[in-house]
Design an enzyme around this catalytic site. Structure first.
Site, mmCIF file in Angstrom:
data_model
loop_
_atom_site.group_PDB
_atom_site.id
_atom_site.type_symbol
_atom_site.label_atom_id
_atom_site.label_comp_id
_atom_site.label_asym_id
_atom_site.label_seq_id
_atom_site.Cartn_x
_atom_site.Cartn_y
_atom_site.Cartn_z
ATOM 1 N N CYS A 96 -3.473 1.475 6.401
ATOM 2 C CA CYS A 96 -3.995 0.871 7.838
ATOM 3 C C CYS A 96 -4.367 1.600 8.566
ATOM 4 O O CYS A 96 -4.855 1.368 9.795
ATOM 5 C CB CYS A 96 -2.619 -0.136 8.361
ATOM 6 S SG CYS A 96 -0.971 1.025 8.538
ATOM 7 N N ASN A 103 0.587 -1.441 -0.159
ATOM 8 C CA ASN A 103 0.018 0.091 0.210
ATOM 9 C C ASN A 103 0.501 1.315 0.082
ATOM 10 O O ASN A 103 0.528 2.190 -0.629
ATOM 11 C CB ASN A 103 -0.992 0.071 0.966
ATOM 12 C CG ASN A 103 -1.099 0.065 2.270
ATOM 13 O OD1 ASN A 103 1.163 -0.405 2.288
ATOM 14 N ND2 ASN A 103 -0.589 0.187 3.866
ATOM 15 N N GLU A 156 3.054 -5.549 12.278
ATOM 16 C CA GLU A 156 2.819 -4.204 11.772
ATOM 17 C C GLU A 156 1.113 -4.787 11.079
ATOM 18 O O GLU A 156 1.141 -4.745 9.824
ATOM 19 C CB GLU A 156 3.542 -2.676 11.519
ATOM 20 C CG GLU A 156 3.618 -2.465 12.241
ATOM 21 C CD GLU A 156 3.743 -2.157 13.254
ATOM 22 O OE1 GLU A 156 2.472 -1.720 13.767
ATOM 23 O OE2 GLU A 156 3.974 -1.454 14.642
ATOM 24 N N GLU A 173 7.164 0.543 16.521
ATOM 25 C CA GLU A 173 7.842 0.912 15.111
ATOM 26 C C GLU A 173 8.016 2.617 15.908
ATOM 27 O O GLU A 173 7.281 3.311 17.092
ATOM 28 C CB GLU A 173 7.606 0.683 13.827
ATOM 29 C CG GLU A 173 7.116 -0.916 13.468
ATOM 30 C CD GLU A 173 7.190 -0.411 12.621
ATOM 31 O OE1 GLU A 173 6.631 0.310 11.716
ATOM 32 O OE2 GLU A 173 7.824 -1.427 11.307
HETATM 33 O O1 TXE Z 1 -0.962 -8.812 2.714
HETATM 34 P P1 TXE Z 1 0.104 -9.288 3.076
HETATM 35 P P2 TXE Z 1 -1.641 -8.353 0.603
HETATM 36 C C1 TXE Z 1 -4.374 -5.795 4.592
HETATM 37 C C2 TXE Z 1 -5.054 -5.791 4.053
HETATM 38 C C3 TXE Z 1 -4.903 -6.774 2.605
HETATM 39 C C4 TXE Z 1 -4.539 -7.752 3.614
HETATM 40 C C5 TXE Z 1 -3.960 -8.678 2.304
HETATM 41 O O2 TXE Z 1 -6.070 -5.785 4.361
HETATM 42 O O3 TXE Z 1 -6.005 -6.941 2.163
HETATM 43 O O4 TXE Z 1 -3.863 -7.194 4.165
HETATM 44 O O5 TXE Z 1 -2.978 -7.728 1.684
HETATM 45 C C6 TXE Z 1 4.306 -10.918 2.686
HETATM 46 N N1 TXE Z 1 6.108 -15.755 4.416
HETATM 47 N N2 TXE Z 1 -3.309 -5.449 4.770
HETATM 48 O O6 TXE Z 1 -2.156 -9.341 0.427
HETATM 49 O O7 TXE Z 1 -0.191 -11.317 1.888
HETATM 50 C C7 TXE Z 1 4.270 -10.812 0.989
HETATM 51 O O8 TXE Z 1 4.342 -11.185 -0.235
HETATM 52 C C8 TXE Z 1 6.369 -13.701 4.931
HETATM 53 C C9 TXE Z 1 -2.700 -4.184 5.577
HETATM 54 O O9 TXE Z 1 -0.765 -7.706 0.339
HETATM 55 O O10 TXE Z 1 0.390 -9.970 4.356
HETATM 56 C C10 TXE Z 1 4.731 -9.021 1.163
HETATM 57 O O11 TXE Z 1 5.636 -8.433 1.044
HETATM 58 N N3 TXE Z 1 5.800 -12.866 4.378
HETATM 59 C C11 TXE Z 1 -0.942 -4.122 5.629
HETATM 60 C C12 TXE Z 1 4.339 -9.261 2.447
HETATM 61 O O12 TXE Z 1 3.921 -10.064 3.135
HETATM 62 C C13 TXE Z 1 4.875 -13.072 3.054
HETATM 63 C C14 TXE Z 1 -0.516 -3.219 4.605
HETATM 64 C C15 TXE Z 1 2.599 -8.587 2.975
HETATM 65 O O13 TXE Z 1 2.088 -9.353 2.883
HETATM 66 C C16 TXE Z 1 4.189 -14.243 3.577
HETATM 67 C C17 TXE Z 1 -1.041 -4.151 3.210
HETATM 68 C C18 TXE Z 1 4.382 -15.858 4.382
HETATM 69 N N4 TXE Z 1 4.132 -17.155 4.882
HETATM 70 C C19 TXE Z 1 -2.223 -4.997 3.139
HETATM 71 N N5 TXE Z 1 3.100 -14.341 3.038
HETATM 72 C C20 TXE Z 1 -0.977 -2.110 6.573
HETATM 73 N N6 TXE Z 1 -1.423 -3.434 7.831
HETATM 74 O O14 TXE Z 1 -0.716 -1.335 6.384
HETATM 75 C C21 TXE Z 1 2.819 -13.259 1.826
HETATM 76 N N7 TXE Z 1 4.016 -11.986 2.510
#
Ligand code: TXE
Length: 479
Positions: free
Chosen positions: A281, A149, A247, A460
């Site tokens: 977020c 994001n 986070e 953080e």
């Molecule tokens: O997040 P992911 P996504 C929330 C928001 C969104 C949902 C999914 O609701 O719809 O999360 O978003 C890595 N081991 N937020 O799919 O999957 C992945 O490659 C290690 C809130 O993007 O959690 C990416 O680099 N890493 C949030 C990172 O984790 C893994 C902002 C985030 O991906 C992994 C974004 C694993 N098993 C989404 N699987 C906020 N709070 O700011 C994935 N990743």
């Protein structure tokens, strides 16, 4: 096709697999580049390089580390326009937002921690007959995993304190928005960052992210992303006793009391609802309005929202650009359907926006306002992470606090009131890590940043980040 590469041991390298993933431009819904489909072999090389460079990097003086990091910040500033365009194309966000917020903040992150480390101090405790002093020293290889994001903004928010504190880093940006992290790797080479100090491995979360999290030579993990992913990371890292900073998601309340400065509350609430297409977020996705001003606020809010322009990210007049991906757009649309099923009334938006010409396949959503839902329905409890907000009236302070605190999340909240006493009283009862009174997203990088409950673990920012990225040792000396 723009093909990007991993950054391992100071060099831009192909993934071990030789395979690449497609990278989409959400504004047109088409593939425009390729990113390495890395795996555990690339992570292994990156960790090896980071381990090798750790003794030298960690033993440099703070001033020396600071100097290189400031050079990186300067280069980010010099490349502002290029980075902003790349971020906007990769993510779909308005170019003017990337130019005003994302990229300047990435440079501030480097500058802030590069100078912060020069002032980082530790405690000593004098007791009867002995003195204690505490040291905080770099730990080793830090794993940093960030989301899509705010791509460069959140990526650097982790990397900068890790490097400033003297750790070396293996980092993974989101595979959905990898471009500015790649451009950063070029800038790190140009700045003269020693080889192996920062390594960036591109690829899928379950492959690359997981390999970083489970690597035995990566003793600390800093993660920002979805709550479900965070849970999985904690399950892997916990039994290995890794230091962990998480986070995660939010479902933040925006509380409008009748005694607020109406115009300010209205103006800022439009921003806090729809900035970055609602994909921050910290966005206030549940707006609670005191009943005596409910109709007035609702009508004025809906009118403003209907005037927001959804348009191509490069168009300077667009208020909202595209959401990040086709699957995310479908997810947000499915929540709008759910809201209808749960009895909600759509007051604005509620559908996909189809732009003209080359943008007709882009992932655009109209900013959506919904009323008439129970505070505890799924739409009001689950994170949607898109341009969708709900409006709910309230009568009593205790009632709004109960509704505000009712979700599994506890990241941030906003309170609008001109009563000082009420502002403090309610702030202290909200179960959130970050509370804004009469403002939103005003950020001082020294303040603790993070959430309660399922919004995360740890904080953080400022000294909290430098403490996370160092190991504490207390020495007690008998006098
Ligand atoms: O997040 P992911 P996504 C929330 C928001 C969104 C949902 C999914 O609701 O719809 O999360 O978003 C890595 N081991 N937020 O799919 O999957 C992945 O490659 C290690 C809130 O993007 O959690 C990416 O680099 N890493 C949030 C990172 O984790 C893994 C902002 C985030 O991906 C992994 C974004 C694993 N098993 C989404 N699987 C906020 N709070 O700011 C994935 N990743």
């Amino acid at each position: 096709m723009e093909r990007i590469l991993n950054y391992i041991n100071g060099k831009l390298t192909e993934p071990a697999s030789g395979q690449y993933l497609e990278n989409f431009d959400p504004s047109v819904g088409q593939v425009y580049g390729e990113i390495p489909d890395s795996d555990q072999r690339d992570v292994e090389k990156a960790v090896e390089a980071a381990k090798e460079s750790f003794p030298e990097w960690s033993s440099k003086s703070n001033e020396e580390r600071s100097r290189v990091m400031i050079k990186i910040a300067d280069l980010i500033d010099e490349n502002l326009e290029r980075l902003a365009k790349a971020e906007s194309k990769d993510n779909g966000k308005p170019l003017k937002l990337a130019r005003a917020v994302d990229i300047p903040r990435a440079s501030s992150n480097f500058r802030f921690f590069a100078t912060g480390i020069l002032h980082f101090a530790s405690e000593s405790h004098l007791m009867d007959g002995a003195i204690n002093y505490t040291t905080r020293t770099p730990i080793g290889v830090a794993g940093c995993i960030s989301p899509w994001n705010l791509p460069l903004y959140l990526f650097t928010w982790k990397i900068a304190p890790a490097l400033a504190a003297g750790n070396t880093v293996v980092a993974k940006p989101s595979e959905i928005t990898p471009m500015t992290a790649f451009l950063l790797s070029e800038l790190c080479i140009e700045a003269g960052l020693p080889a192996g100090v920062l390594n960036i491995v591109h690829g899928l979360g379950p492959k690359v992210g997981q390999a970083i999290v489970e690597h035995q030579d990566v003793p600390l993990i800093s993660f920002t992303g979805g709550t479900a992913t965070g849970k999985g990371i904690a399950a892997t890292a916990g039994p290995m006793f890794k230091k962990l900073s998480l986070e995660l998601g939010g479902k933040n309340p925006n509380i409008i009391f009748a005694d607020c400065d109406f115009d300010k509350a209205l103006r800022t609430s439009v921003q806090s609802s729809f900035a970055n297409q609602g994909q921050i977020c910290l966005c206030g996705s549940r707006i609670f309005i005191e009943r005596s001003i409910y109709d007035k606020f609702r009508d004025a809010f809906v009118e403003r929202v209907k005037n927001l322009k959804v348009g191509a990210p490069m168009d300077e007049t667009s208020n909202l650009g595209a959401v990040v991906s086709s699957s995310h757009m479908e997810k947000v649309l499915s929540y709008i359907e759910l809201a209808k099923e749960e009895g909600g009334t759509i007051l604005a938006g509620g559908e996909r926006v189809v732009l003209d010409g080359e943008f007709s396949n882009g992932y655009y959503l109209a900013p959506t306002v919904i009323e008439g839902l129970d505070y505890n329905c799924r739409t009001n409890q689950e994170e949607i992470f898109g341009p969708v907000v709900t409006l709910t009236p309230f009568d009593e302070e205790a009632e709004v606090l109960q509704m505000a605190n009712s979700t599994p999340y506890g990241l941030s909240a906003t309170i609008w009131t001109e009563s000082l006493t009420k502002a403090h009283r309610t702030a202290h009862q909200l179960k959130c890590g970050i509370i804004w009174v009469n403002c939103w997203l005003v950020r001082d990088l020294r303040t603790p940043f993070g959430g309660m409950k399922q919004s995360g673990v740890g904080r953080e920012g400022g000294w909290e980040a430098l403490k996370f990225f160092t190991e504490t040792r207390n020495v007690c000396v008998k006098l």
